[in-house]
Every structure is written in structure tokens, then in C-alpha cells.
Motif scaffolding. Sequence first.
Motif, mmCIF file in Angstrom:
data_model
loop_
_atom_site.group_PDB
_atom_site.id
_atom_site.type_symbol
_atom_site.label_atom_id
_atom_site.label_comp_id
_atom_site.label_asym_id
_atom_site.label_seq_id
_atom_site.Cartn_x
_atom_site.Cartn_y
_atom_site.Cartn_z
ATOM 1 N N LYS A 157 3.282 0.161 10.495
ATOM 2 C CA LYS A 157 3.017 1.225 9.526
ATOM 3 C C LYS A 157 2.506 2.483 10.217
ATOM 4 O O LYS A 157 2.958 3.600 9.932
ATOM 5 C CB LYS A 157 2.001 0.750 8.479
ATOM 6 C CG LYS A 157 2.540 -0.254 7.480
ATOM 7 C CD LYS A 157 1.467 -0.620 6.466
ATOM 8 C CE LYS A 157 2.000 -1.571 5.408
ATOM 9 N NZ LYS A 157 0.960 -1.940 4.408
ATOM 10 N N LYS A 197 0.296 -3.545 10.488
ATOM 11 C CA LYS A 197 -0.488 -2.321 10.615
ATOM 12 C C LYS A 197 0.067 -1.453 11.741
ATOM 13 O O LYS A 197 0.188 -0.223 11.596
ATOM 14 C CB LYS A 197 -1.951 -2.678 10.887
ATOM 15 C CG LYS A 197 -2.875 -1.469 11.005
ATOM 16 C CD LYS A 197 -4.304 -1.912 11.301
ATOM 17 C CE LYS A 197 -5.225 -0.696 11.449
ATOM 18 N NZ LYS A 197 -6.619 -1.120 11.790
ATOM 19 N N ARG A 225 10.082 0.600 4.296
ATOM 20 C CA ARG A 225 9.454 0.488 2.974
ATOM 21 C C ARG A 225 8.181 -0.323 3.092
ATOM 22 O O ARG A 225 8.059 -1.186 3.961
ATOM 23 C CB ARG A 225 10.408 -0.174 1.975
ATOM 24 C CG ARG A 225 10.900 -1.547 2.359
ATOM 25 C CD ARG A 225 11.978 -2.038 1.391
ATOM 26 N NE ARG A 225 12.507 -3.342 1.771
ATOM 27 C CZ ARG A 225 11.961 -4.496 1.427
ATOM 28 N NH1 ARG A 225 10.857 -4.507 0.699
ATOM 29 N NH2 ARG A 225 12.501 -5.645 1.789
ATOM 30 N N ASP A 226 7.252 -0.012 2.228
ATOM 31 C CA ASP A 226 5.956 -0.680 2.268
ATOM 32 C C ASP A 226 6.079 -2.077 1.672
ATOM 33 O O ASP A 226 6.598 -2.243 0.571
ATOM 34 C CB ASP A 226 4.924 0.135 1.486
ATOM 35 C CG ASP A 226 3.504 -0.317 1.788
ATOM 36 O OD1 ASP A 226 3.303 -0.977 2.819
ATOM 37 O OD2 ASP A 226 2.606 -0.003 0.994
ATOM 38 N N SER A 227 5.633 -3.074 2.400
ATOM 39 C CA SER A 227 5.675 -4.458 1.918
ATOM 40 C C SER A 227 4.270 -4.904 1.543
ATOM 41 O O SER A 227 3.293 -4.575 2.221
ATOM 42 C CB SER A 227 6.240 -5.382 3.003
ATOM 43 O OG SER A 227 7.568 -5.037 3.329
ATOM 44 N N SER A 228 4.155 -5.660 0.455
ATOM 45 C CA SER A 228 2.847 -6.161 0.051
ATOM 46 C C SER A 228 2.374 -7.193 1.066
ATOM 47 O O SER A 228 3.184 -7.871 1.716
ATOM 48 C CB SER A 228 2.923 -6.794 -1.338
ATOM 49 O OG SER A 228 3.604 -8.041 -1.284
ATOM 50 N N TYR A 229 1.070 -7.317 1.174
ATOM 51 C CA TYR A 229 0.536 -8.304 2.113
ATOM 52 C C TYR A 229 0.828 -9.722 1.638
ATOM 53 O O TYR A 229 0.849 -10.659 2.450
ATOM 54 C CB TYR A 229 -0.959 -8.086 2.331
ATOM 55 C CG TYR A 229 -1.226 -6.952 3.293
ATOM 56 C CD1 TYR A 229 -0.772 -7.020 4.611
ATOM 57 C CD2 TYR A 229 -1.887 -5.802 2.898
ATOM 58 C CE1 TYR A 229 -0.985 -5.981 5.494
ATOM 59 C CE2 TYR A 229 -2.112 -4.754 3.778
ATOM 60 C CZ TYR A 229 -1.648 -4.851 5.075
ATOM 61 O OH TYR A 229 -1.843 -3.820 5.960
#
Length: 216
Positions: free
Chosen positions: A160, A157, A167-171
Amino acid sequence: MSSHTTSRGWSSPILALLQGCGLGACDIAKLCISTPRLLDTNPMRVQAIVACAQNIGVPRGSRMFRHAMRAVASCGEEEIATRVEYLRNTFMWMDGEVGMAISKFPPLLNKSKESLQHRSEFLISEAGLEPVHIVQWLVILGHSLEGRLRPRYYAVKFLKENGLLKRDSSYYTVFKESDMTFKKKFIHPHKEVAPHLEKDYDAACKGEVLTNFRFT
């Protein structure tokens, strides 16, 4: 193993029954270590445990069958039904989803209500995961909430919110990685711009309540 089982008097009917469920020597040993009362249980009771494990959706011969037997060994049918209902309500799962969750991860039946409630509150209310995604990523429910899930959530968090993730990583990815891999991917690349991040993350993993990670 043969001499031990013979001396305990369960080698013939119980061992044969467990082998008939597709359990190998290693699985049988692990099951009996985790559930020692099984060694002295009446074969009829073991048959009932096998049937119960199948009834929660875990087939004989599957890699989860040993875990399913352990999960139901100390539960009666009414207690299992109560725990299933609690899981359904706590994680807001549909009937098919709760059935899938238990068949994929039988140890859910043995977790305390308090533990499940805390995980639900964190994953759904705080991390914003959809209930259906939790069913798909059940492995995360086996990890420590305070020692793994929450510290990683706050670290990512922080990254971000400060535009440090390319790049956005999944939890799911965030939570499942080994600690070494997680640090390699999410902590070490930012040592220069966020020199306190690793220290704050390690402190959070040890139980210190840190919701704000530091740049300086």
C-alpha cells in the motif's frame, strides 16, 4: 466405535445424550479425542456441560456445538463469566458483541489472556480494525499472530505504502486466504518490482522480526 464405547462403559447414557444434541459419530469421536475425560464423566455432568454450551448461545444441532462443549467442559460458571468479562474489556465489545463472538467462535473461551491481549493490541491498535469488525471476522482470531496475521499485515502495508496495490483489500480477505492464495494475490504479482518481498514475507512467517520489507 461401538465396541470401544461399550468397553469404556459410556456407550448407553452418554452416547445417547450426545446423539440427542445432534452430534454425529464423527463429531462425537472428535469431541472425545479432544476432551478424553468426557468418556468417564458422570452423565449428569455431561448434561451440565450441554446446558452450559447452550447458555453461551450455541444451539444443539449447530456445527459449533461440539466446539462449545469442548470450550466449557473444564470451566465452571464463574470462570466462564470471568472470561467473558475479559473478552469484553480486551476487545472493547458491547454486551451483544461479546455474546455474538462467543456463540460464533466458542474456542475464544479457551485462549489465554496473554494471547487475547496480544491479538487485541495488534488488530485494534496497530492494524486499526474496529471492534465490531473483529466480531464479524472472528476466524482471524483463530490464526497465528506471529506466523500469519502480523507478516501479512506488514506485507500488505508495504504494498500500500508503495502504491503497488491496484485496489484496497480488507484485512479479512488478507488474513483468511490460504498461504498459497495469499502469495498468488499479493506477493507473486510484484516479483519484478519487489524481488525480496517473498523472501522477507517467508522469514517473517518463521518468526523473524521484519517490519520493513525491501525493494532491493
